[in-house]
Every structure is written in structure tokens, then in C-alpha cells.
Scaffold this active site. Structure first.
Site, PDB file in Angstrom:
ATOM      1  N   HIS A 131       0.805  -1.224   0.000  1.00 41.22           N
ATOM      2  CA  HIS A 131       0.000   0.000   0.000  1.00 41.22           C
ATOM      3  C   HIS A 131       0.837   1.274   0.000  1.00 41.22           C
ATOM      4  O   HIS A 131       0.278   2.360   0.146  1.00 41.22           O
ATOM      5  CB  HIS A 131      -0.937   0.030   1.214  1.00 41.22           C
ATOM      6  CG  HIS A 131      -2.130  -0.857   1.078  1.00 41.22           C
ATOM      7  ND1 HIS A 131      -3.275  -0.482   0.412  1.00 41.22           N
ATOM      8  CD2 HIS A 131      -2.353  -2.126   1.514  1.00 41.22           C
ATOM      9  CE1 HIS A 131      -4.165  -1.464   0.462  1.00 41.22           C
ATOM     10  NE2 HIS A 131      -3.617  -2.478   1.118  1.00 41.22           N
ATOM     11  N   LYS A 191      -9.250  13.079   4.615  1.00 33.82           N
ATOM     12  CA  LYS A 191      -8.356  11.924   4.657  1.00 33.82           C
ATOM     13  C   LYS A 191      -7.395  12.099   5.819  1.00 33.82           C
ATOM     14  O   LYS A 191      -7.396  13.144   6.480  1.00 33.82           O
ATOM     15  CB  LYS A 191      -7.589  11.742   3.343  1.00 33.82           C
ATOM     16  CG  LYS A 191      -6.935  13.001   2.797  1.00 33.82           C
ATOM     17  CD  LYS A 191      -6.396  12.752   1.389  1.00 33.82           C
ATOM     18  CE  LYS A 191      -7.493  12.761   0.362  1.00 33.82           C
ATOM     19  NZ  LYS A 191      -7.330  11.782  -0.707  1.00 33.82           N
ATOM     20  N   ARG A 192      -6.614  11.058   6.107  1.00 34.75           N
ATOM     21  CA  ARG A 192      -5.604  11.186   7.160  1.00 34.75           C
ATOM     22  C   ARG A 192      -4.763  12.427   6.920  1.00 34.75           C
ATOM     23  O   ARG A 192      -4.402  12.733   5.786  1.00 34.75           O
ATOM     24  CB  ARG A 192      -4.677   9.974   7.170  1.00 34.75           C
ATOM     25  CG  ARG A 192      -5.247   8.720   7.767  1.00 34.75           C
ATOM     26  CD  ARG A 192      -4.196   7.626   7.838  1.00 34.75           C
ATOM     27  NE  ARG A 192      -3.622   7.313   6.552  1.00 34.75           N
ATOM     28  CZ  ARG A 192      -2.331   7.434   6.242  1.00 34.75           C
ATOM     29  NH1 ARG A 192      -1.470   7.909   7.132  1.00 34.75           N
ATOM     30  NH2 ARG A 192      -1.888   7.099   5.049  1.00 34.75           N
ATOM     31  N   LYS A 212       0.000  13.832   1.713  1.00 32.78           N
ATOM     32  CA  LYS A 212      -1.347  14.099   1.192  1.00 32.78           C
ATOM     33  C   LYS A 212      -1.581  15.595   0.977  1.00 32.78           C
ATOM     34  O   LYS A 212      -2.564  16.006   0.368  1.00 32.78           O
ATOM     35  CB  LYS A 212      -2.393  13.513   2.135  1.00 32.78           C
ATOM     36  CG  LYS A 212      -2.365  11.978   2.165  1.00 32.78           C
ATOM     37  CD  LYS A 212      -3.419  11.406   3.098  1.00 32.78           C
ATOM     38  CE  LYS A 212      -3.344   9.892   3.196  1.00 32.78           C
ATOM     39  NZ  LYS A 212      -3.786   9.198   1.977  1.00 32.78           N
ATOM     40  N   THR A 246      -9.175   5.720  -2.201  1.00 34.34           N
ATOM     41  CA  THR A 246     -10.535   5.268  -2.486  1.00 34.34           C
ATOM     42  C   THR A 246     -11.538   6.394  -2.275  1.00 34.34           C
ATOM     43  O   THR A 246     -12.636   6.337  -2.811  1.00 34.34           O
ATOM     44  CB  THR A 246     -10.931   4.063  -1.607  1.00 34.34           C
ATOM     45  OG1 THR A 246     -10.703   4.378  -0.235  1.00 34.34           O
ATOM     46  CG2 THR A 246     -10.145   2.828  -2.001  1.00 34.34           C
ATOM     47  N   LYS A 253     -15.181   7.512  -4.256  1.00 29.06           N
ATOM     48  CA  LYS A 253     -16.467   7.773  -3.598  1.00 29.06           C
ATOM     49  C   LYS A 253     -17.032   9.119  -4.025  1.00 29.06           C
ATOM     50  O   LYS A 253     -18.242   9.246  -4.287  1.00 29.06           O
ATOM     51  CB  LYS A 253     -16.279   7.726  -2.078  1.00 29.06           C
ATOM     52  CG  LYS A 253     -15.873   6.357  -1.554  1.00 29.06           C
ATOM     53  CD  LYS A 253     -15.303   6.450  -0.150  1.00 29.06           C
ATOM     54  CE  LYS A 253     -14.601   5.152   0.229  1.00 29.06           C
ATOM     55  NZ  LYS A 253     -13.775   5.282   1.435  1.00 29.06           N
TER      56      LYS A 253
END
Length: 874
Positions: free
Chosen positions: A407, A602-603, A608, A713, A717
Site C-alpha cells: 500500500h 483523509k488522514r 497528502k 478510495t 467515492k
């Protein structure tokens, strides 16, 4: 005379200690001489007449509900509140799940198919009641039933707390795969840990800091779990491992601490099928929880020390590993979970009467990231030490049983464990890892004689001042197949971190399975109005397209239908109003709904790049401040939402949260700009919050530095719900753009091949930020000027950009701002924006988790559907 025991033998394991005992579940009836099944107890007709089926009509449902109010809750209609109504409804639904669950497990026991097991440290399940009603096809009946009893189904659904079993995309992916496995009628079980407190409840201090509080999600009885107190296994830690002297590589592991693993089952229903699979969670308990001798001696703390030590293993998800204690606890978690799971899998395998050498023919185990990698040496230990299988034969069994999903390609995220920790906690497993490593490196040396650098790179042991075991390397060589989770990510895995292994073992072992999401939860459940519109427009039964998402491509025929487009836009607007109402009810804040909703959830992590987003918001704020009122009136109004948790020890990520919160305070109070720009940080991000945020979004941001996001993911969505994507050319963003068309995606930033060169330039040919990116330099200076509170607080965060800028914010900032301008321009043309939204949803068929799980089943695990007949018990 009495029986006696030598105290020196207490805790010392016997060579053949494992017994495989059939539990109270899983029996098959005996047969007579003619082959006819014999009924085991009493009168068969009486038994079968009393066996219940799934409650399907409203009277049956209300009777079940009231029965649980009376008996399970011991309450009366006079004192039943909404929480009690939720508990009664949940227990009623669980009864239905158990009926299907029992038939499914009996079906598996009869047919003895090859089974797959999904080992994941996280399962981010979200709320269960709504999902269970949807998959059972009983939502309408339960809605009517509870209304007849004086309750509202939405109020009841709102009482459920999210299960504290996960944190981010890793856990949500696992949850989607379990749902899809059951929906596709595959014999697939999940194994995880039953965390008492989850990760943490996120609170925000007056200064804007993230605070972590326990999340006691199990304080109220969890109606969705079924305690299996008869399913327990001993798990050993510490002690000593004595090797045999016969050259067999066997050993005896004895002494140390023994902890009891107790099973709790969570039913996972399939959609439109009776097939109901299982998520088995392990709770740690002391084998001997109370030391009476210590208590009698007055040492009360010592009397319960072993109890507390055992219970701590499953207390919290991801304990802080910045301390030696935290590191050891995380390693304990990983071994405890994998050891209990393997013991359970082997016990179930042995119950079908097969030889252990046939194990890979009946069992496939998927490792979700490196967390369950200790299952590889644990299975070797069982085969070699307990089953007395020869080493080479045992290694062949292991390598044909496990499959590894990678991952990440971030070096800092590749799991490693210090040798000293393994040596103390798991001495036998360290011996096995060393043996595996020696034989593996000898094989490598034969292919590449004299290439010592290659041997050092491929070794399971990382040499240095702190010797460590490379868990990704162990997972790679101990698995039959290795996959990434998006096309770009899988390519990077094969050309960077595992390049040597690809060259040595060949490319056929390494492949890609792009992540997927279940459309049941992430469209029908969270956005029912849109789901109903799709069914009505396409004249297709919902049950068909929710299991074959490619069917919704038919929406493309309606992008020019003005009535359909108007309905689509109206649903988006109502979803915005629902989100605004949620924020009003929970935070007391008023959100305008006549604006674009821009979401990043998100985290919180540097790669990110939530920092890039908030710096972009600040840039927009000062741009608006410089405009005249008439110019502002023409600007696209925007509301920006952030949500996500930072790891407790991740200081820079927590500073990003603080900056977002304090920028929001200034922006939302500024009379010049508050009508054109609002900013909110929504605390304690969860699946339930995502279910409200995602349908309301117009644009979502997936802006990781190119080459760092494995897949994602949440991007899927958002797009499935008609939200457009703003992002870098990274992860699954690329494949989404290929499907929906690049005209419906807003890309920016440097590409993956340029990243390392840019980092090289930062180190050896650095350009001052003021020259390189004046716009970003100005934003940073405004923060340092104290516009958003204490400037010095943010210096460590801003210095990551000014000094090294590893994640290339300064390189991508101008491109990012330009992309945001393109988004604004496109959104102002509302008719074209709606067409883009419809086209995006219509092309998301590829990203169903049903497709992904079937790809695993057919290409990796070699398992087939095992459907449940309607009347197994008849």
C-alpha cells in the site's frame, strides 16, 4: 496421595502441543447406512417446525422488535427511548443475519470449498444497521415497523456509533472487500482485532490543537458482535527457544507470557443473497487473570498486573510507537492477531480431514499491507515445530498460501522492526526469519554471484547501528503473489522498492489490482435520492446495477436531458443542505449552501498535502481582500471543508490542523470576504461523517505529491456521487481520468518522473522561495506576520517548505492555483458543470469493489462462489 506438578515445568511447551478441537459451530449431521442424514436430537418435525427464518413482513418485524425490548433490554414501552429503540432494532436485524450466517457456514462445511482469509489490522466498518437493512432488502419494512411503534428510522440509525476498528483508507478498503465478498457469494472471512477504544476521539482545543481522547465505542453493548467464548487460543510471548540438535531446524519455544485470544464474530451480509460471511475479531485476555498469592501478600497491583498487561494488547489501534513500550505493544498486537487467526484457520482446515500438506489447496491468506507479515514465520513455526513438516516442504506450503498487497512506496512507511525487540518478544520467530534469510540470500547469490550490494539490498535484515527486519521484504518472498493497488503504484513498486525482487523472481509474481468501493454504501446508502434517480432514469432494478456498476454508463444518454439535469442538480443541493444542517446541529455553525463545496477528507499527512490546500485557501483569501466589492460579486463563492486525524506523535500534521482551524476563525469572521469564502475543519472524521460530506461535494481534492499515493478510495467515492476531482497525476486519479475523460478532471502539478530531480535541485541548486514562487512566499509571510495567530507556532511547519520542501509544495503551488481558477470558471457555467457531474458518475463502473474482489478470487486465490440455497434446513 494426590496428583503433583513440578513447578519447573509450568509454562514449558510440549513438542506437539496443538490440538484441533471442533467448536460448537460447524458440525454436519451423521448419515445412516443408506447415506441419509440422521437428525441428531429429539423429534425432527418438532425441531424443524420451530426453526425460524428471516423476518420479512412488518408484523414479524414489530414482534421481533418488541420481544427484544421485553427480554433482551428488560424494558417496557413506557420507558423506551431512541437509544433503546436502536438496540432493539439492531438485535432484531442481527437475528436475521444470524439465520443467514448459520446457513452460510453450514453450506461451507458441507461443500468444503477453498476459502480465502483477509488479514487486516483495520476494518473501518462504519455504522452497521443501515447497511444490514440495505443488504437484507428490509429497509422499507423496518421503516414501517418502527413507525408503527412510534419511532423514526432516521433517528434510530443516528444512535449508532461507528465501530472503532480502523482509521483510514486501509480499513475502509478491507470493509468494502468483505461486503463485496459476501455479495459475490465468495467463501471469504476477515480477521482483525477488537479494539476497546479504537484509535482516538479527535477534539480541538481553543488554540486549534488536536486533542486525543479515548473513544469508548463499546460502552454501550455492541449488538453486532457475537461472543464466541468457546473459540480461544493461547498466544505466547517472550520465553526461550531451544533448537533441536538433529539438523531439522525444529525448536521448542517455552516459558514467557501466555495470553488468551477470545473470538468475537461480526456478521457481514451480502447484497441480494443469503450468503453472510464473517469478520472474526480477537480480544486479548489473561490466561490467569488474578494472582491470588500476590493479593494475599498485600501486593494488590501485582495481583492484576498480568491481567492489565494482557488487556492492553487490544485496547487501542496504533499505539504511539515513538516509545519502546509503544513499539513493543504494536508488535505484540501484530503477533497476537496473526497467531490467533492462523490457529483458527488451521483448526477449521483440519476439521475437513485433509493432510496439512494440502493446506494451500484449501486456504488462501491475503496480507493487507505488512502488518500481518508475522503470519509467515508463524505458519513456518507451526508446520516445522508442531506438524513436523520438513523445512523445504513447509516453505513451499507457506509461499503458496500467502498473498501480499503493498500500500505504499514511501520509504518511511515501509515497516521495520528492531532485532532486539523481536529477539526479546518472539525469539523463535527471529530464528525462523534468520533461517529464511540465509537460504534466500544463498539462492540470490547463485544467480548474482559476488554481487554483495544486491545481497545487502535484498536481505530481510537491514544492517546498521540498529539492525532491523524489513517486513515488506519478508512479505514479498513469503507470498505467492504481490500486488499494488493502482496502475501507477504497481509500476512504482516493481521499479523502486521491490525492483531487485522482480528481477530475481520474475515479473509474473507482481501485478496490480486497482482498489474499489462498494456502491451499496457509497451511493445507495449515503445518497439514496441519487440512487433512486439513477434507477428511475435507467429503468433498471436497483438490485441489478448495484451489483454490476457498469450499468450506470447508460446515464450518458441523458446528459442533455434538461429535466434529468435539473433533478440531478436539485439532489446535489439538498445534500448540501443536509450537510449544512449536520454542521449546525453538531458544531453550531451556519454554512451557506449557495456556494461550491470543496472537500478534502483523509488522514492528515505531509504527503497528502493538506498544507498545500490551506495555503491555497489563504492565497484566495488575500486575493479577495484586494478586490473591490464589485469584483468580488463576480467571484465563485466557495465553502472549503477539511476533516481527518493526525497520528498523536505526528507534530507537523497536527500543526496543519491548527493552521486550518485558526485560518477559519479569521476568514469566517471577515466581513469583506465571508460571503465569498468560508472554511471549516470538521473534527473526529469517521465513515458516518464521510457519508454526509461526500454526496454534498462539488469538487474534492486528492493532491498528493506525484508518486506517493498508492491509490486512494475517497476519490472514487466522490466521483461516484457526482463530485468532480481536483488532483495530481497520482494513484487512482490517473485511472479515474482515463474513465471519465480528462475534460472532467482538473489536473495540476509535476509528474512522477520529475519528482526525484526536483528534490535533487532543492538540495544542490536551491532557489530562494521568493524567486521560485512569489505567491507562496507571500502567503507564508502573512502567516509569519501573525495574521492567523502566534507566528512562531507555525515555523516548524513552514520550514518544511522553506528549507527542504520534500513534498514539492513550492514546485506545484502556481499550477495548483491555476487549476483552482479553472475549477471556478467551470463551476460558474452551472449547466455544463452538471453534465460533467453526470458523466463522472456514469463512468465509475470500473471502481466497484465487486470487480476488485472477483479479480482477487479468480487471479490470486483461486476460489469460486459458494452460493447458499434458499432452504438448506429443509
Amino acid at each position: 496421595m494426590t496428583s503433583t506438578i513440578d513447578p519447573k515445568t509450568i509454562g514449558r511447551a510440549k513438542q506437539r502441543q496443538r490440538r484441533h478441537v471442533r467448536t460448537l459451530t460447524g458440525y454436519l449431521p451423521e448419515k445412516d447406512a443408506t447415506g441419509k442424514e440422521k437428525w441428531p436430537l429429539g423429534d425432527e418435525k418438532t425441531w424443524k417446525g420451530a426453526l425460524r427464518d428471516v423476518d420479512k413482513d412488518v408484523p414479524e418485524i414489530t414482534k421481533s422488535f418488541v420481544n427484544h425490548v421485553q427480554t433482551s433490554l428488560a424494558r417496557q414501552p413506557y420507558n423506551l427511548d431512541t437509544l433503546g429503540a436502536y438496540q432493539a432494532a439492531a438485535l432484531s436485524v442481527r437475528d436475521n443475519l444470524i439465520v443467514n450466517w448459520n446457513e452460510t457456514q453450514l453450506n461451507y462445511t458441507r461443500k468444503a470449498p477453498k476459502r480465502a482469509y483477509y488479514l487486516s489490522l483495520e476494518f473501518l466498518m462504519g455504522r452497521t444497521l443501515d447497511n444490514a437493512l440495505l443488504n437484507l432488502g428490509l429497509k422499507t419494512q423496518y421503516r414501517q415497523g418502527v413507525e408503527n411503534l412510534g419511532f423514526n428510522i432516521e433517528d434510530i440509525l443516528g444512535q449508532e456509533r461507528d465501530a472503532g476498528l480502523g482509521n483510514g483508507g486501509l480499513g475502509r478498503l478491507a470493509a468494502c472487500y468483505l461486503d463485496s465478498g459476501a455479495s459475490q457469494e465468495l467463501p471469504l472471512w476477515g480477521y482483525g482485532l477488537r479494539y476497546k477504544y479504537g484509535i482516538f476521539q479527535q477534539l480541538i482545543s481553543p488554540e486549534g490543537n488536536q486533542l486525543e481522547a479515548p473513544d469508548p465505542w463499546l460502552d454501550n453493548q455492541n449488538p453486532w458482535e457475537l461472543p464466541r467464548l468457546d473459540v480461544t487460543y493461547d498466544v505466547r510471548f517472550y520465553g526461550s527457544a531451544e533448537r533441536a540438535t538433529d539438523g531439522s531446524k525444529r525448536a521448542v519455544w517455552y516459558g514467557g507470557q501466555e495470553v488468551l485470544a477470545v473470538a468475537y464474530d461480526v456478521m457481514v451480509p451480502g447484497y441480494g443473497t443469503k450468503s453472510t460471511n464473517n469478520l472474526r475479531l480477537w480480544e486479548s485476555k489473561p490466561k490467569r487473570g488474578f494472582d491470588l498469592n500476590s493479593f494475599n501478600a498485600g501486593n494488590y497491583e501485582g495481583a492484576i498486573e498480568s491481567s492489565n498487561s494482557a488487556a492492553a494488547i487490544t485496547s487501542v489501534l496504533y499505539p504511539n510507537d515513538h516509545t519502546t513500550f509503544g513499539k513493543e505493544l504494536r508488535l505484540k498486537q501484530q503477533y497476537f492477531w496473526t497467531a490467533a487467526s492462523l490457529a483458527d484457520i488451521i483448526r477449521r482446515f483440519k476439521n475437513i480431514g485433509k493432510d496439512i500438506r494440502e493446506f494451500p489447496d484449501y486456504v488462501a491468506i491475503q496480507l493487507n499491507d505488512t502488518h500481518p507479515t508475522l503470519a509467515i514465520p508463524e505458519l513456518m513455526r507451526i508446520l516445522v515445530d508442531e506438524e513436523e513438516v520438513a523445512w523445504d516442504e513447509a516453505w513451499d506450503i507457506v509461499r503458496n498460501t500467502f498473498f501480499y498487497t503493498n500500500h505504499t512506496v514511501l520509504p518511511e512507511a515501509l515497516e521495520k522492526w528492531p532485532i532486539y525487540l523481536l529477539e526479546n518478544l518472539l525469539p523463535r520467530h527471529l530464528q525462523i526469519i534468520y533461517d529464511i534469510n540465509l537460504l534466500f540470500l544463498q539462492a540470490v547469490e547463485k544467480v548474482y554471484p559476488g554481487d554483495r550490494e544486491r545481497l545487502a539490498r535484498m536481505s530481510l535484515i537491514e544492517e546498521g547501528p540498529l539492525k532491523q527486519v524489513r517486513m515488506a521484504h519478508l512479505a514479498c518472498i513469503g507470498s505467492r503473489k504481490v500486488n499494488g493497488v493502482a496502475e501507477l503504484h504497481s509500476e512504482l513498486v516493481q521499479t523502486t522498492i521491490l525492483k531487485d525482487f522482480v528481477e530475481f523472481e520474475g515479473p509474473n509474481k507482481f501485478s496490480n489490482v486497482t482498489n474499489g468501493i462498494t456502491p451499496r454504501r457509497w451511493l445507495d446508502q449515503c445518497n439514496p435520492e441519487l440512487s433512486n434517480l439513477i434507477s428511475k432514469t435507467l429503468s433498471i432494478d436497483k438490485g441489478i446495477w448495484l451489483k454490476d456498476l457498469s450499468k450506470i454508463e447508460g446515464l450518458l444518454k441523458f446528459v442533455d436531458d434538461k429535466k434529468f439535469c435539473a433533478e440531478w442538480a436539485a439532489i446535489k443541493q439538498r445534500n448540501k443542505e443536509r450537510l449544512a444542517n449536520y454542521v449546525q446541529q453538531t458544531l453550531g455553525l451556519t454554512i451557506r449552501t449557495d456556494a461550491m463545496f470543496d472537500v478534502q477528507i483523509k488522514r492528515i499527512h505531509e504527503y497528502k498535502r493538506q498544507t498545500l490546500n490551506i495555503l491555497g485557501v489563504i492565497h484566495r483569501y488575500f486575493t479577495l481582500k484586494q478586490m473591490k466589492p464589485a469584483e468580488r460579486a463576480k467571484v465563485n463563492r466557495k465553502v472549503v471543508f477539511f476533516a481527518g486525524k493526525a497520528a498523536p506523535a505526528y507534530y507537523i500534521a497536527k500543526l496543519t490542523i491548527r493552521l486550518v482551524v485558526n485560518v477559519a476563525r479569521v476568514i469566517n469572521a471577515d466581513p469583506d470576504t465571508k460571503d465569498y469564502l468560508q472554511l471549516y475543519f470538521l473534527p473526529d472524521y469517521s465513515v458516518s461523517l464521510a457519508e454526509v460530506l461526500i454526496p454534498a461535494s462539488d469538487i474534492s481534492q486528492h493532491i498528493s505529491t506525484a508518486g506517493t499515493e498508492a491509490s486512494g478510495t475517497s476519490n472514487m467515492k466522490f466521483c461516484l456521487n457526482g463530485g468532480l476531482l481536483l488532483g495530481t497525476v497520482d494513484g487512482a486519479n490517473i485511472e479515474i481520468a482515463e474513465e471519465v475523460g480528462e475534460s472532467n478532471v482538473f489536473f495540476f502539478g509535476h509528474l512522477t518522473p520529475a519528482v526525484e530531480d526536483l528534490r535533487y535541485q532543492h538540495v544542490y541548486h536551491a532557489i530562494p522561495l521568493e524567486q521560485k514562487c512569489p505567491a507562496l512566499a507571500n502567503v507564508i509571510q502573512q502567516v509569519l506576520n501573525g495574521v492567523f495567530g502566534d507566528a512562531h507556532v507555525y515555523e516548524p511547519l513552514l520550514n518544511t517548505i522553506k528549507e527542504s520542501d520534500y513534498y514539492l509544495l513550492s514546485d506545484d503551488f502556481d499550477s495548483y492555483i491555476a487549476a483552482l481558477a479553472m475549477v471556478d470558471e467551470a463551476y460558474l457555467n452551472k449547466e455544463e458543470w452538471v453534465k460533467k457531474s453526470i458523466s463522472t458518475t456514469a463512468k465509475m463502473g470500473k471502481f466497484s469493489s465487486d470487480r476488485a474482489i472477483l479479480e482477487y478470487a479468480e487471479t490470486y486465490w483461486n476460489i469460486e462462489p459458494c452460493p447458499v440455497k434458499d432452504k438448506l434446513k429443509a
